[in-house]
Design a protein around this motif. Structure first.
Motif, PDB file in Angstrom:
ATOM      1  N   GLU A 110      21.120  59.190  29.699  1.00  0.00           N
ATOM      2  CA  GLU A 110      22.329  59.415  29.910  1.00  0.00           C
ATOM      3  C   GLU A 110      23.223  59.152  28.941  1.00  0.00           C
ATOM      4  O   GLU A 110      23.184  58.133  28.060  1.00  0.00           O
ATOM      5  CB  GLU A 110      22.630  58.887  31.177  1.00  0.00           C
ATOM      6  CG  GLU A 110      22.329  59.389  32.366  1.00  0.00           C
ATOM      7  CD  GLU A 110      22.842  58.991  33.212  1.00  0.00           C
ATOM      8  OE1 GLU A 110      23.705  58.621  33.542  1.00  0.00           O
ATOM      9  OE2 GLU A 110      22.292  58.811  34.220  1.00  0.00           O
TER      10      GLU A 110
ATOM     11  N   PRO B  35      22.423  69.626  30.523  1.00  0.00           N
ATOM     12  CA  PRO B  35      22.555  67.911  31.109  1.00  0.00           C
ATOM     13  C   PRO B  35      23.463  68.812  32.361  1.00  0.00           C
ATOM     14  O   PRO B  35      24.686  69.391  32.602  1.00  0.00           O
ATOM     15  CB  PRO B  35      23.033  67.541  30.830  1.00  0.00           C
ATOM     16  CG  PRO B  35      24.094  68.381  29.233  1.00  0.00           C
ATOM     17  CD  PRO B  35      23.347  68.963  29.750  1.00  0.00           C
TER      18      PRO B  35
ATOM     19  N   SER C  30      22.816  64.186  25.785  1.00  0.00           N
ATOM     20  CA  SER C  30      23.187  65.071  26.190  1.00  0.00           C
ATOM     21  C   SER C  30      23.174  66.145  25.136  1.00  0.00           C
ATOM     22  O   SER C  30      22.774  67.082  25.307  1.00  0.00           O
ATOM     23  CB  SER C  30      24.822  64.953  26.514  1.00  0.00           C
ATOM     24  OG  SER C  30      24.438  64.249  27.835  1.00  0.00           O
TER      25      SER C  30
ATOM     26  N   ARG D 182      16.395  63.828  35.556  1.00  0.00           N
ATOM     27  CA  ARG D 182      17.531  63.640  33.578  1.00  0.00           C
ATOM     28  C   ARG D 182      17.196  61.521  34.115  1.00  0.00           C
ATOM     29  O   ARG D 182      18.258  61.480  34.008  1.00  0.00           O
ATOM     30  CB  ARG D 182      18.793  63.935  33.688  1.00  0.00           C
ATOM     31  CG  ARG D 182      18.718  63.319  31.748  1.00  0.00           C
ATOM     32  CD  ARG D 182      20.329  64.266  31.342  1.00  0.00           C
ATOM     33  NE  ARG D 182      21.650  64.918  32.882  1.00  0.00           N
ATOM     34  CZ  ARG D 182      22.585  64.292  32.562  1.00  0.00           C
ATOM     35  NH1 ARG D 182      23.124  62.822  31.460  1.00  0.00           N
ATOM     36  NH2 ARG D 182      22.980  64.561  33.825  1.00  0.00           N
TER      37      ARG D 182
ATOM     38  N   SER E 259      20.990  62.639  37.957  1.00  0.00           N
ATOM     39  CA  SER E 259      20.852  63.409  37.425  1.00  0.00           C
ATOM     40  C   SER E 259      20.316  64.238  36.407  1.00  0.00           C
ATOM     41  O   SER E 259      18.810  64.082  36.979  1.00  0.00           O
ATOM     42  CB  SER E 259      21.354  62.252  35.839  1.00  0.00           C
ATOM     43  OG  SER E 259      22.411  61.166  35.656  1.00  0.00           O
TER      44      SER E 259
END
Length: 220
Positions: free
Chosen positions: A15, A30, A20, A12, A42
């Motif tokens: 952030e 997430p 999310s 991911r 992440s």
């Protein structure tokens, strides 16, 4: 030997709360992976896959293989955030596992053959499960998905304690090292009337005593 389960994940990049929310609307969850000598990473997971996995005991008490484009990291689920009323998982926390270090994990208890036991067949007998899970300590390779408790021989008046559980090799219950007072009941079989009497007695004990006031004598 602990059973492992592979779950595919993606890295991911974005952030923050806004990112999310976008992920959740797109049907992904997430998450973060932390622990060990590596930095936290992440990640994101397919929500449907995670939701189906979350319906099984192994998702909460097994070593999981997180697969990121062929790079597999062994982890444990340490936290899950759910929506208060929707069937939606909001966020997951995974902790990396060191195969040479003991873990402390809560695993579910599975109660077997209660209906076949003398207590289970007896009329007016109540069998209560005081615990549904227990915290254990073991190496990752010895981690069980659950602990079975065979109740086929359960008699009326029997109390099964933590120390009575049959644990797999390499598994122990840290609570038992703290003293006899921590050897709590796991299963209790007794007549329903006894339980009702105990509840009534407890209720009476909670009622405060009435105040007695001294009646004043009339003045002469």
């Amino acid at each position: 030997m602990a059973i492992t389960h592979e779950i595919k994940v993606q890295r991911r990049e974005d952030e923050g709360k806004g990112a999310s929310r976008r992920l959740r609307r797109a049907g992904t969850v997430p998450a973060i992976v932390y622990g060990g000598e590596l930095k936290p990473v992440s990640i994101q997971l397919n929500h449907n896959d995670v939701w189906l996995a979350s319906q099984n005991d192994w998702f909460y008490a097994s070593i999981l293989d997180l697969s990121l484009s062929g790079d597999v990291q062994k982890v444990l689920l340490r936290d899950m955030q759910r929506h208060p009323f929707k069937q939606q998982i909001l966020h997951l926390d995974f902790q990396r596992v060191n195969e040479n270090e003991a873990l402390r994990v809560s695993v579910p208890l599975h109660f077997l053959n209660e209906d076949k036991s003398p207590a289970g067949k007896a009329a007016e007998v109540v069998v209560t499960h005081e615990l549904n899970e227990v915290e254990i300590s073991c190496l990752p390779k010895d981690l069980p998905e659950f602990i079975e408790i065979d109740l086929s021989a359960l008699e009326v008046g029997t109390v099964i304690h933590l120390s009575d559980l049959k644990l797999p090799n390499g598994v122990e219950i840290p609570e038992l090292k703290l003293g006899k007072e921590h050897d709590v009941a796991v299963v209790i079989a007794k007549y329903g009337q006894e339980e009702a009497e105990e509840v009534d007695a407890a209720a009476v004990a909670e009622v405060p005593a009435a105040k007695v006031t001294k009646k004043e004598e009339p003045k002469k």
